[in-house]
Design an enzyme around this catalytic site. Structure first.
Site, PDB file in Angstrom:
ATOM      1  N   ARG A  49       0.857  -1.186   0.000  1.00 31.02           N
ATOM      2  CA  ARG A  49       0.000   0.000   0.000  1.00 31.02           C
ATOM      3  C   ARG A  49       0.892   1.234   0.000  1.00 31.02           C
ATOM      4  NH1 ARG A  49       2.124   1.950   3.820  1.00 31.02           N
ATOM      5  NH2 ARG A  49       0.703   3.686   3.661  1.00 31.02           N
ATOM      6  N   GLY A  50       0.219   2.404  -0.145  1.00 30.26           N
ATOM      7  CA  GLY A  50       0.987   3.629  -0.336  1.00 30.26           C
ATOM      8  C   GLY A  50       1.084   3.864  -1.839  1.00 30.26           C
ATOM      9  N   GLN A 199      -2.641   2.632   9.908  1.00 28.17           N
ATOM     10  CA  GLN A 199      -1.330   2.664   9.236  1.00 28.17           C
ATOM     11  C   GLN A 199      -0.311   3.469  10.055  1.00 28.17           C
ATOM     12  OE1 GLN A 199      -4.248   3.003   7.695  1.00 28.17           O
ATOM     13  NE2 GLN A 199      -4.182   2.342   5.565  1.00 28.17           N
ATOM     14  N   ASP A 240      -2.004  10.787  -2.346  1.00 25.39           N
ATOM     15  CA  ASP A 240      -2.347   9.735  -3.309  1.00 25.39           C
ATOM     16  C   ASP A 240      -2.630  10.292  -4.694  1.00 25.39           C
ATOM     17  OD1 ASP A 240      -2.930   8.391  -0.609  1.00 25.39           O
ATOM     18  OD2 ASP A 240      -2.892   6.789  -2.104  1.00 25.39           O
ATOM     19  N   LYS A 251      -4.861   9.845   2.800  1.00 28.32           N
ATOM     20  CA  LYS A 251      -5.608   9.000   3.737  1.00 28.32           C
ATOM     21  C   LYS A 251      -6.645   9.785   4.511  1.00 28.32           C
ATOM     22  CE  LYS A 251      -5.506   5.528   4.157  1.00 28.32           C
ATOM     23  NZ  LYS A 251      -6.545   4.712   3.459  1.00 28.32           N
TER      24      LYS A 251
HETATM   25  O1  MRU Z   1      -4.675   3.171   2.082  1.00 26.80           O
HETATM   26  P1  MRU Z   1      -3.197   3.409   2.037  1.00 26.80           P
HETATM   27  O2  MRU Z   1      -2.492   2.858   3.240  1.00 26.80           O
HETATM   28  O3  MRU Z   1      -2.605   2.921   0.743  1.00 26.80           O
HETATM   29  O4  MRU Z   1      -3.041   4.983   2.067  1.00 26.80           O
HETATM   30  C1  MRU Z   1      -1.740   5.497   1.925  1.00 26.80           C
HETATM   31  C2  MRU Z   1      -1.667   6.977   2.057  1.00 26.80           C
HETATM   32  O5  MRU Z   1      -2.659   7.659   2.191  1.00 26.80           O
HETATM   33  C3  MRU Z   1      -0.303   7.586   1.920  1.00 26.80           C
HETATM   34  O6  MRU Z   1      -0.195   8.738   2.698  1.00 26.80           O
HETATM   35  C4  MRU Z   1      -0.052   7.959   0.449  1.00 26.80           C
HETATM   36  O7  MRU Z   1      -0.315   6.879  -0.386  1.00 26.80           O
HETATM   37  C5  MRU Z   1       1.329   8.436   0.224  1.00 26.80           C
HETATM   38  S1  MRU Z   1       2.522   7.150   0.388  1.00 26.80           S
HETATM   39  C6  MRU Z   1       4.029   7.804   0.041  1.00 26.80           C
END
Ligand code: MRU
Length: 368
Positions: A49-50, A199, A240, A251
């Site tokens: 994820r990320g 997270q 994202d 997030k």
């Molecule tokens: O649902 P997730 O854990 O994939 O969400 C991730 C985030 O919101 C991060 O802050 C974002 O992807 C940036 S990661 C460098």
């Protein structure tokens, strides 16, 4: 300094290997994705994820999908690739890095129309490795630029996880903290736990502790009090998807943090590589927001915490309006308002007007 962090994603003997992030912090374990369905599931279930990490995983996912193919022509291979691209892109809608990485893979095949499938396959392999490698370098550059915004002894509040676990390198928001600490700035971090999937608690706290960085965990609803007590000097989060006007999806809960930061006169920064910008979208209104299963809210950590069948709303992301963002930290440098012009200049070349010097406290005191 050599980087001893475990690799979030690796391409190992023709197989995709990832850290299974759903098992952290209890266990650091790896899973192999041997089919394109495994890759889709790993992305959907947040094993990987990320935003940057899911783009990288998807690029390797294309190789996984085509691994045993018997295509005898470039057209047949491209057809298979198109299917894999559409399928993998459907795993999660918000992070544009997913689509971005898949489109890069698609154009490699398109540009090699008519060439033998095995030659196209090796070019695809090169491209996936390049996407991974580039991200490593981008993270480092984001870290270098971001570290300039952090003074010695500062405390940074962050939300979710935008660290090494979320990228192919040292992260985005956390990269700034890692680099600042390499420069002996003794930065401290306050990590929001990040409901519903934690997270911040599970991943950011773990990652920072592994790196020996001073981190304090708070529940999301404590951020206002912690800011009011003067314990936060700046906020840095990841993103994202960032629209052309600077609105940034991240997030769920990030928007609340930005509003709170503005209310307390604390600078709010968003760190992201250029692959997270979507200049086809005029504003954050157009960013698709992933809706996730109600179970994540009612029994996220394996224990029922709400009545069975209660109505649940579970958007996984929110959009922070550009007016609440002090600056965007990218591999190209720090981008400051007015964003529309400054983003175009930084990402597409041309005039760099709009890049101004940092000014602590200029974020304003009221909620805009
Ligand atoms: O649902 P997730 O854990 O994939 O969400 C991730 C985030 O919101 C991060 O802050 C974002 O992807 C940036 S990661 C460098």
């Amino acid at each position: 300094m050599p980087d001893t962090r475990p690799e979030t994603i690796a391409w190992e003997d023709g197989r995709l290997k990832i850290i299974d992030q759903t098992r952290l912090p209890a266990e650091l374990s790896y899973v192999y994705c041997d089919t394109v369905e495994d890759v889709w599931d790993a992305i959907k279930q947040l094993k990987v994820r990320g935003a940057p990490a899911i783009g990288i995983a998807a690029a390797f996912g294309v190789l996984v999908a085509l691994r045993n193919n018997k295509a005898t022509s470039s057209d047949a291979l491209t057809k298979k690739l198109d299917e894999a691209v559409s399928y993998l892109a459907s795993a999660r809608p918000t992070a544009v890095n997913l689509k971005w990485a898949l489109e890069r893979m698609r154009s490699v095949a398109r540009n090699m129309k008519g060439q033998p499938p095995d030659r196209i396959m090796s070019a695809l392999r090169e491209e996936a490795l390049l996407i991974h490698d580039e991200d490593r370098n981008l993270c480092r550059k984001i870290g270098e630029h971001g570290a300039r915004l952090i003074r010695s002894g500062a405390t940074v509040l962050t939300h979710c996880n935008a660290g090494a676990l979320a990228t192919g390198g040292v992260g985005t928001a956390l990269a700034a903290i890692f680099v600042a600490n390499e420069k002996r700035k003794k930065v401290r971090v306050i990590a929001d736990e990040t409901r519903p999937l934690l997270q911040g608690a599970r991943l950011t706290a773990w990652e920072l502790m592994q790196a020996g960085i001073d981190v304090t965990l708070i529940c999301d609803n404590m951020a206002a009090q912690v800011m009011r007590e003067g314990k936060v000097d700046l906020v840095i989060t990841g993103a994202d998807r960032i629209a052309a006007n600077g609105d940034a999806a991240n997030k769920i809960g990030t928007y609340s943090v930005a509003v709170l930061a503005r209310a307390h006169g604390i600078p709010f920064y968003v760190a992201a590589p250029s692959s997270t910008f979507d200049l086809t979208l005029r504003s954050g209104e157009e960013i698709p927001i992933e809706q996730r299963s109600p179970d994540e809210v009612t029994e996220g950590m394996g224990k029922r915490t709400a009545p069975r069948n209660v109505n649940v709303y579970n958007p996984a992301f929110d959009v922070t309006p550009a007016r609440l963002i002090t600056a965007l930290i990218t591999e190209k440098g720090i981008i400051r308002p007015p964003y529309k012009r400054a983003i175009t200049a930084a990402l597409c070349g041309g005039s760099s007007r709009g890049h101004k010097k940092p000014a602590r406290g200029k974020a304003g005191r009221g909620v805009a």
